[in-house]
Design a protein around this motif. Sequence first.
Motif, PDB file in Angstrom:
ATOM      1  N   UNK A  45     134.759  49.954  26.650  1.00 32.39           N
ATOM      2  CA  UNK A  45     133.426  50.523  26.407  1.00 32.39           C
ATOM      3  C   UNK A  45     132.542  50.374  27.643  1.00 32.39           C
ATOM      4  N   UNK A  46     131.539  51.225  27.793  1.00 32.49           N
ATOM      5  CA  UNK A  46     130.667  51.155  28.980  1.00 32.49           C
ATOM      6  C   UNK A  46     130.067  49.780  29.247  1.00 32.49           C
ATOM      7  N   UNK A  47     129.658  49.084  28.203  1.00 34.19           N
ATOM      8  CA  UNK A  47     129.024  47.780  28.390  1.00 34.19           C
ATOM      9  C   UNK A  47     129.982  46.736  28.951  1.00 34.19           C
ATOM     10  N   UNK A  48     131.275  46.993  28.861  1.00 41.05           N
ATOM     11  CA  UNK A  48     132.282  46.031  29.325  1.00 41.05           C
ATOM     12  C   UNK A  48     132.957  46.451  30.630  1.00 41.05           C
ATOM     13  N   UNK A  49     132.516  47.561  31.225  1.00 40.99           N
ATOM     14  CA  UNK A  49     133.189  48.071  32.416  1.00 40.99           C
ATOM     15  C   UNK A  49     133.162  47.058  33.555  1.00 40.99           C
ATOM     16  N   UNK A  50     132.026  46.500  33.842  1.00 40.42           N
ATOM     17  CA  UNK A  50     131.910  45.546  34.938  1.00 40.42           C
ATOM     18  C   UNK A  50     132.802  44.332  34.728  1.00 40.42           C
ATOM     19  N   UNK A  51     132.797  43.791  33.518  1.00 39.20           N
ATOM     20  CA  UNK A  51     133.630  42.623  33.220  1.00 39.20           C
ATOM     21  C   UNK A  51     135.104  42.966  33.359  1.00 39.20           C
TER      22      UNK A  51
END
Length: 265
Positions: A45-51
């Motif tokens: 999901x977008x909110x987890x892209x960086x992680x």
Amino acid sequence: MQIDGETKIVAILGDPIAQAKSPELFNALFERHAVNAVLIPLHVPPAKLGAALDGLRGIVNLAGVVVTVPHKMAAAAYAAVLSEAARQTGGVNCLRREADGSWTGAMFDGIGFVQGLHARKHVVRNKSVLLVGTGGAGAGVAHALVDAGVASLDLFDSNAESLQRLENALRSRDGQTLIRRSGPFAQATHDLIVNATPCGMRARDPLPIDLAGARPDAVVADLIMKPAQTRLLEDAEARGLTTHLGHYLLESSVEAIASFLRLIP
């Protein structure tokens, strides 16, 4: 395909991911070239892209990641180095993991789309194009069409910020292509009509482009790969228009991406 301790890993990141055709195409390519590598889908999901990208940097046998909807623009920010096409579009569809764990980003959507058209004898030079959708894939396609010498490029996106960003980038180039804003409807002047939005992935999605005013010899292209026959392409066929499927883009760029990832020569 045999997976062992020496297998190189490639991941494709997207949300959703069920529509991705990359696993079958890349894994078939690896088999043809006898490359010990495998591509796997990861639903991020977008909110987890960086992680996700930060975690993947630590995997030494990871060759890189393929990036799909909706991450192409956001993922570019994680790259230490960008290819020229990625800098132009502001997005990436591939990140290569370097030995130090940093990412090098590239964008192959545009050249893959244009090469796919050329492979099916569709001329783009001096043609008039309607492009609906100005996100990562749409931006890549727009710049590649300008590079290919289209006469005019009409743009539409319901996201005003995305539309303005691409319009500014295209106008800043020293080219001859006429850049204009448009509505999501075909006109008799359009030789090529392109849907670069995700609208059409689901059966309940509305038509992204009104084809009522399309010229009889227009080509209608959809970047969506699953379903292969979107409602837009069905509507185009019902009107007797020539259609161009989404998977032609990936088929035309898979070898270039694998080469960028240093998996084939």
